[in-house]
Scaffold this motif. Structure first.
Motif, short mmCIF file in Angstrom:
data_model
loop_
_atom_site.label_atom_id
_atom_site.label_comp_id
_atom_site.label_asym_id
_atom_site.label_seq_id
_atom_site.Cartn_x
_atom_site.Cartn_y
_atom_site.Cartn_z
N LEU A 57 53.88 32.90 50.24
CA LEU A 57 53.39 33.20 48.89
C LEU A 57 54.52 33.58 47.94
O LEU A 57 54.41 33.39 46.73
N LYS A 58 55.60 34.11 48.47
CA LYS A 58 56.67 34.63 47.62
C LYS A 58 57.64 33.52 47.22
O LYS A 58 58.04 32.69 48.04
N GLU A 62 66.04 30.33 46.33
CA GLU A 62 66.35 28.90 46.30
C GLU A 62 65.46 28.19 45.27
O GLU A 62 65.95 27.32 44.52
N GLU A 63 64.19 28.55 45.21
CA GLU A 63 63.29 27.96 44.22
C GLU A 63 63.72 28.30 42.80
O GLU A 63 63.63 27.47 41.89
N VAL A 64 64.16 29.54 42.60
CA VAL A 64 64.64 29.96 41.28
C VAL A 64 65.88 29.15 40.90
O VAL A 64 66.01 28.67 39.77
N MET A 150 55.26 39.50 39.34
CA MET A 150 54.64 38.40 38.60
C MET A 150 53.84 37.53 39.55
O MET A 150 54.29 37.22 40.66
N VAL A 151 52.64 37.14 39.11
CA VAL A 151 51.83 36.19 39.87
C VAL A 151 51.46 35.03 38.95
O VAL A 151 51.27 35.21 37.75
N SER A 152 51.36 33.84 39.54
CA SER A 152 51.00 32.66 38.76
C SER A 152 50.50 31.58 39.71
O SER A 152 51.05 31.43 40.81
N TYR A 177 55.09 35.76 42.96
CA TYR A 177 54.20 35.23 43.98
C TYR A 177 53.41 34.05 43.44
O TYR A 177 52.96 34.05 42.29
N LYS A 178 53.22 33.07 44.30
CA LYS A 178 52.53 31.83 43.94
C LYS A 178 51.05 31.96 44.29
O LYS A 178 50.58 31.43 45.29
#
Length: 423
Positions: A57-58, A62-64, A150-152, A177-178
């Motif tokens: 979920l986090k 690397e994604e950033v 932050m969640v989205s 978190y996704k």
């Protein structure tokens, strides 16, 4: 757009959606499931509602980093500059702890303390809103909130939009978190194995997010229950119909339930603006949405004079107000109810949405009568300080005891009097 004269008190035609019984029941069920099943519920609900199968979920660093690579450098620089503007504006709102000593020697005051944690909800789906990230996170950071989460909702690929991730990183968010929807609100309010609970939840969302925020309020704080976007333009015959039409449509394209209103003293301006709205509608990529908004919630009102026009605006209490008149700044003093006031030709509403600095999280549905934009105070608590002096005690304890007995609270009275007894 329909043109009508102002003949009496007006109430802005608004779309107020408090949800159906079925929607409320669904939200309550989701919250219960998240509270009882934690991360498992988040993964299952994300797959069900967002079509994304989540193993983690986090958001990772690397994604950033990949998000920065996907976004043009010019866009990154624009986001950074907007973040600086927003931070600078909100710094001026910051209030300090204060104390004073009165004539008796008593010390009284107020201690300002930032919240320990805050959760920011950023809408997802087909759109990406980096501006929502900045507007919700920056006042929390200025206030001194140590932990901002932050969640989205993720896309079907299990990822968040590059612009949202870059904005969050620039704003200094370390926990992203996704997860979205009512399940994300539940996670922020009550915590799961991965997401620790927070003290306050802010940010816009769909009806399920709004109902979830309403449901968890009391266990955590929330910012507001936001309705569809609103704009009112106050104009005289010095204004440009083409520019007014563009500004009205800037909100209409948000949502079929958005409200766009012109209040003017000029019949000519009213007619030319109505014609411009129709012309410009045909050129918009989101014409269907904007047209539904204009047809259902768009209005033009012609007032006999500026005094009546201003009175009308105060009755409407709009989320966004543009003043496009001669001597526009002088009119500001007469405006009592508006979420944000945009003064003059060059202060188009989107400037406030993205870049100027003031917050774009604003009261809707007429709540500007008693509510304010999201601000630094929303992320701070106030504690009263009372250090009563012996002199003040001796002078006033009998009065205080008498007040307590007036309310039938004998123990209160004795708690005050006991200090006067000889030991």
């Amino acid at each position: 757009m329909k043109i009508q004269k102002v003949t009496g008190d007006l109430t802005l035609k608004r779309s107020v959606d408090s949800g159906t019984e079925e929607q409320r029941a669904t939200v309550q069920s989701i919250i219960h499931t998240v509270r009882s099943q934690g991360d498992r519920a988040l993964r299952e609900l994300t797959e069900k509602f967002d079509g994304a199968r989540m193993f983690s979920l986090k958001v990772t660093q690397e994604e950033v980093n990949e998000a920065y690579e996907q976004l043009p450098k010019q866009m990154i620089d624009i986001i950074k500059e907007a973040a600086d503007n927003i931070f600078t504006f909100h710094q001026k709102q910051l209030r300090q702890t204060w104390m004073y000593t009165d004539q008796s020697g008593s010390i009284l005051g107020q201690k300002m303390t930032p919240l320990d944690s805050a959760g920011v909800y950023v809408p997802g789906g087909t759109a990406a809103y980096p501006s929502s990230v900045l507007m919700n996170v920056m006042p929390a950071k200025v206030a001194g909130v140590k932990r901002v989460v932050m969640v989205s909702p993720p896309g079907r690929d299990g990822r968040l939009p590059a612009g949202v991730l870059v904005a969050a990183d620039i704003a200094g968010v370390k926990e992203i978190y996704k997860v979205g929807g009512a399940q994300a609100v539940a996670a922020l309010a009550y915590g799961t194995e991965t997401i620790r609970s927070v003290d306050k939840i802010t940010g816009p969302g769909n009806i399920y997010v709004a109902l979830a925020k309403r449901e968890v309020f009391g266990d955590v704080d929330i910012d507001m229950i936001a309705g569809p976007s609103e704009i009112a333009v106050l104009a005289d015959d010095t204004a440009c119909p083409r520019e007014i039409a563009a500004d009205l449509l800037s909100q209409a394209e948000h949502d079929p339930r958005a409200s766009s209103v012109l209040v003017t003293t000029s019949e000519r301006l009213a007619e030319e603006t109505a014609a411009e709205v129709e012309r410009q509608l045909k050129e918009l990529p989101r014409e269907e949405i904007a047209r539904a908004s204009i047809d259902s919630y768009g209005s033009i009102y012609v007032a006999k004079d500026m005094e009546k026009a201003v009175e009308t605006i105060n009755q409407l209490a709009p989320e966004h107000l543009e003043i496009m008149t001669e001597h526009a700044l002088q009119i500001v003093k007469d405006i009592r109810h508006a979420g944000a006031i945009f003064v003059g030709r060059y202060s188009s509403e989107p400037i406030g949405d993205y870049f100027a600095g003031p917050n774009h999280v604003l009261p809707t549905n007429g709540t500007a009568r008693f509510s304010s934009p999201l601000n630094v105070d929303d992320f701070m608590k106030k504690s009263s300080i009372i250090m009563y002096s012996e002199q003040a005690y001796n002078k006033n304890y009998q009065k205080i005891a008498a007040f307590a007995r007036l309310e039938g609270l004998e123990a209160h009275a004795r708690a005050v009097e006991i200090r006067a007894e000889k030991k």
